[in-house]
Design a protein around this motif. Structure first.
Motif, PDB file in Angstrom:
ATOM      1  N   ARG A 112       0.824  -1.208   0.000  1.00 44.51           N
ATOM      2  CA  ARG A 112       0.000   0.000   0.000  1.00 44.51           C
ATOM      3  C   ARG A 112       0.861   1.262   0.000  1.00 44.51           C
ATOM      4  NH1 ARG A 112      -3.795   0.546   4.558  1.00 44.51           N
ATOM      5  NH2 ARG A 112      -5.217   1.664   3.177  1.00 44.51           N
ATOM      6  N   GLY A 113       2.122   1.128   0.416  1.00 42.29           N
ATOM      7  CA  GLY A 113       3.043   2.253   0.386  1.00 42.29           C
ATOM      8  C   GLY A 113       3.974   2.229  -0.808  1.00 42.29           C
ATOM      9  N   GLY A 114       3.733   1.339  -1.753  1.00 41.99           N
ATOM     10  CA  GLY A 114       4.527   1.318  -2.972  1.00 41.99           C
ATOM     11  C   GLY A 114       5.786   0.483  -2.920  1.00 41.99           C
ATOM     12  N   ILE A 115       5.976  -0.313  -1.869  1.00 47.04           N
ATOM     13  CA  ILE A 115       7.139  -1.197  -1.784  1.00 47.04           C
ATOM     14  C   ILE A 115       6.797  -2.504  -2.487  1.00 47.04           C
ATOM     15  CG2 ILE A 115       8.657  -2.506  -0.253  1.00 47.04           C
ATOM     16  CD1 ILE A 115       8.183  -0.309   1.868  1.00 47.04           C
ATOM     17  N   THR A 116       7.427  -2.757  -3.616  1.00 46.75           N
ATOM     18  CA  THR A 116       7.138  -3.971  -4.380  1.00 46.75           C
ATOM     19  C   THR A 116       8.143  -5.077  -4.129  1.00 46.75           C
ATOM     20  OG1 THR A 116       8.329  -3.047  -6.271  1.00 46.75           O
ATOM     21  CG2 THR A 116       5.934  -2.735  -6.217  1.00 46.75           C
ATOM     22  N   ALA A 393       3.443   7.898   1.400  1.00 47.08           N
ATOM     23  CA  ALA A 393       2.714   6.652   1.171  1.00 47.08           C
ATOM     24  C   ALA A 393       1.221   6.885   0.976  1.00 47.08           C
ATOM     25  CB  ALA A 393       2.948   5.699   2.343  1.00 47.08           C
ATOM     26  N   ARG A 394       0.692   7.949   1.566  1.00 43.80           N
ATOM     27  CA  ARG A 394      -0.755   8.202   1.465  1.00 43.80           C
ATOM     28  C   ARG A 394      -1.190   8.458   0.022  1.00 43.80           C
ATOM     29  NH1 ARG A 394       1.469  13.125   2.596  1.00 43.80           N
ATOM     30  NH2 ARG A 394       0.630  14.917   1.414  1.00 43.80           N
ATOM     31  N   LEU A 395      -0.257   8.854  -0.848  1.00 45.76           N
ATOM     32  CA  LEU A 395      -0.612   9.191  -2.225  1.00 45.76           C
ATOM     33  C   LEU A 395      -0.435   8.029  -3.189  1.00 45.76           C
ATOM     34  CD1 LEU A 395       0.715  12.844  -2.637  1.00 45.76           C
ATOM     35  CD2 LEU A 395      -1.482  12.006  -1.799  1.00 45.76           C
ATOM     36  N   ALA A 408      -5.153  -1.521  -5.854  1.00 46.28           N
ATOM     37  CA  ALA A 408      -6.017  -0.668  -6.665  1.00 46.28           C
ATOM     38  C   ALA A 408      -6.691   0.348  -5.762  1.00 46.28           C
ATOM     39  CB  ALA A 408      -7.073  -1.500  -7.397  1.00 46.28           C
ATOM     40  N   ASP A 409      -6.491   1.602  -6.068  1.00 46.61           N
ATOM     41  CA  ASP A 409      -7.048   2.684  -5.258  1.00 46.61           C
ATOM     42  C   ASP A 409      -6.726   2.486  -3.780  1.00 46.61           C
ATOM     43  OD1 ASP A 409      -8.325   5.097  -4.890  1.00 46.61           O
ATOM     44  OD2 ASP A 409     -10.320   4.192  -4.692  1.00 46.61           O
ATOM     45  N   HIS A 410      -5.448   2.167  -3.513  1.00 46.65           N
ATOM     46  CA  HIS A 410      -4.877   2.080  -2.174  1.00 46.65           C
ATOM     47  C   HIS A 410      -5.281   0.829  -1.403  1.00 46.65           C
ATOM     48  CE1 HIS A 410      -2.314   3.932   0.765  1.00 46.65           C
ATOM     49  NE2 HIS A 410      -3.229   3.917   1.713  1.00 46.65           N
ATOM     50  N   GLU A 411      -5.951  -0.102  -2.028  1.00 47.54           N
ATOM     51  CA  GLU A 411      -6.343  -1.322  -1.328  1.00 47.54           C
ATOM     52  C   GLU A 411      -5.781  -2.550  -2.036  1.00 47.54           C
ATOM     53  OE1 GLU A 411      -7.712  -1.718   1.551  1.00 47.54           O
ATOM     54  OE2 GLU A 411      -8.128   0.403   1.902  1.00 47.54           O
ATOM     55  N   PRO A 412      -5.343  -3.577  -1.271  1.00 45.44           N
ATOM     56  CA  PRO A 412      -4.823  -4.795  -1.901  1.00 45.44           C
ATOM     57  C   PRO A 412      -5.912  -5.503  -2.693  1.00 45.44           C
ATOM     58  CG  PRO A 412      -5.134  -5.123   0.457  1.00 45.44           C
ATOM     59  CD  PRO A 412      -5.349  -3.662   0.205  1.00 45.44           C
TER      60      PRO A 412
END
Length: 432
Positions: A112-116, A393-395, A408-412
């Motif tokens: 959710r914070g963009g860490i892949t 991370a909020r963005l 998708a839209d901040h949700e897994p």
């Protein structure tokens, strides 16, 4: 598919800012063309237009994410008391299912914070892999090797080697989880153990993850005998392959030269280091010497979050304070530390940068926020400053791993976040 965005940050060496650009994702989840729309090849792939910024997935270069279930415990203790009085006793009570629940929650939080991609060092590899497979996150999992009560380092070492020999280094169904060796530290393993870990890892081209010089007092015996921890690790034969030194705080110029000469990467964890009062790593000196330095969160029990955007800001601020130089690390520097430099530090050339052939690990950052009140039509340096210093991370809106949309839209998209949080919370409640 073809993704189009007003801003694409490939995180190449120059930290280029591409405007009105596209990123092509091939059917096998790799990257095709990355560049301005005006120069894009013809394609019949479906096009999705994104309203914000597209960049590579972030790389968390050092984490113990199953410790989400220990978050908040012993938060005001220094490192060694925190380990011996709180963490190790609590970990002794964890079941394999508890560890899986903690890894699931940590993976959801990171995605959710963009860490892949996350570099994990913990126990119960099977359960870590199962959790990561459920969320779709990429990871390097260094199974712990430690010589403390209740643990047999030789059995742990042999188990990692046997598993790699049977399953290969990439062990999950999607090939997203790489197995590695996770010797804890010089002060929890004998020289013999470290020698054998180094030999086993080099024979399999596997990464070694080890804590190095995290606090001033932890490696006193090693420093007294060898002069420094890096010198000890070189002399006992741990260096020579893919090695990642986590923390690397208390290093002399000679120590930094040792790391650079051996091609050892470093994982800088400013948030955890500050919370435990461990010290400030000499990041600018390491980078100047040619050491690849990535960013890590460390465990969520010592940080206490898994937010690499926060680590970018802390890394830059601590570097500036410790050198009294406001340009010691700029926005572009820390963005690259969270992406391409992290990939280099762990010896991976398939993640961390948006370029043809690498995995399509992508993050879409929204810009409908006060951080971007001036819009995107600002100079490149201004844009990067807003992204690093004011956003966060909020963005993060959408995330892809290997071309698969996992947020998708901040949700897994692959697990139920509420259920994951509730299960982990039950573990924490039982441990208290």
């Amino acid at each position: 598919m073809r993704l189009r965005a007003p801003i694409v940050l490939p995180c190449d060496q120059a930290c280029s800012v591409l405007r009105d650009a596209v990123v092509d994702v091939t059917p096998d989840g790799r990257l095709g063309y990355v560049g301005p729309l005006a120069g894009a090849p013809a394609s019949d792939a479906p096009v999705r237009s994104l309203p914000g910024i597209l960049l590579p997935g972030l790389i968390n270069a050092h984490a113990h994410s199953p410790m989400t279930v220990l978050r908040g415990m012993g938060g005001d203790l220094p490192l060694m008391r925190w380990l011996t009085e709180v963490v190790w006793p609590a970990e002794a009570k964890l079941t394999p299912a508890d560890i899986e629940a903690g890894m699931l929650l940590g993976s959801v939080e990171m995605l959710r914070g963009g860490i892949t991609t996350s570099v994990e060092q913990y126990f119960q590899t099977d359960h870590l892999v199962r959790a990561l497979s459920a969320t779709g996150q990429r990871a390097v999992v260094g199974a712990a090797v430690v010589d403390t009560p209740g643990h047999n380092w030789r059995a742990q070492l042999d188990e990692i080697s046997a598993r790699i020999d049977v399953d290969g280094r990439f062990c999950d169904r999607a090939g997203r989880v790489e197995l590695a060796y996770g010797p804890h530290a010089a002060y929890t393993l004998s020289p013999e153990a470290l020698t054998l870990v180094g030999e086993a890892a080099r024979a399999r081209d596997a990464l070694v993850l080890i804590h190095v010089a995290e606090s001033a007092e932890e490696d006193a015996a090693q420093r007294a005998k060898y002069g420094s921890v890096p010198r000890m690790l070189r002399e006992v034969g741990l260096f020579g392959g893919r090695v990642l030194a986590a923390h690397s705080i208390h290093l002399s110029d000679e120590d930094i030269a040792e790391l650079a000469a051996a091609g050892v990467g470093a994982a800088h964890c400013p948030g955890s280091n500050a919370k435990l009062a461990s010290g400030i790593a000499r990041v600018t000196a390491m980078r100047a010497a040619g050491v690849a330095v990535g960013l890590g969160t460390d465990g969520p029990a010592s940080n206490d979050d898994l937010d690499l955007w926060e680590e970018m800001r802390l890394a830059a601020m601590f570097a500036r304070l410790s050198t009294m130089d406001s340009s010691a690390l700029v926005a572009a520097d820390v963005l690259l530390m969270a992406t391409r430099d992290g990939a280099e530090a762990i010896g991976r050339d398939d993640v961390g940068v948006l370029e043809t052939g690498r995995w399509a690990d992508l993050v879409h950052v929204g810009v409908d926020d006060p951080a971007f009140a001036a819009g995107l039509d600002v100079p490149d340096e201004h844009l990067l400053a807003n992204l690093v210093w004011a956003a966060g991370a909020r963005l993060v809106r959408d995330v892809w791993v290997g071309g698969e949309k996992v947020v998708a839209d901040h949700e897994p998209t692959t697990v139920d976040r509420a259920k994951v949080q509730a299960t982990a919370g039950e573990v924490t409640s039982r441990l208290r």
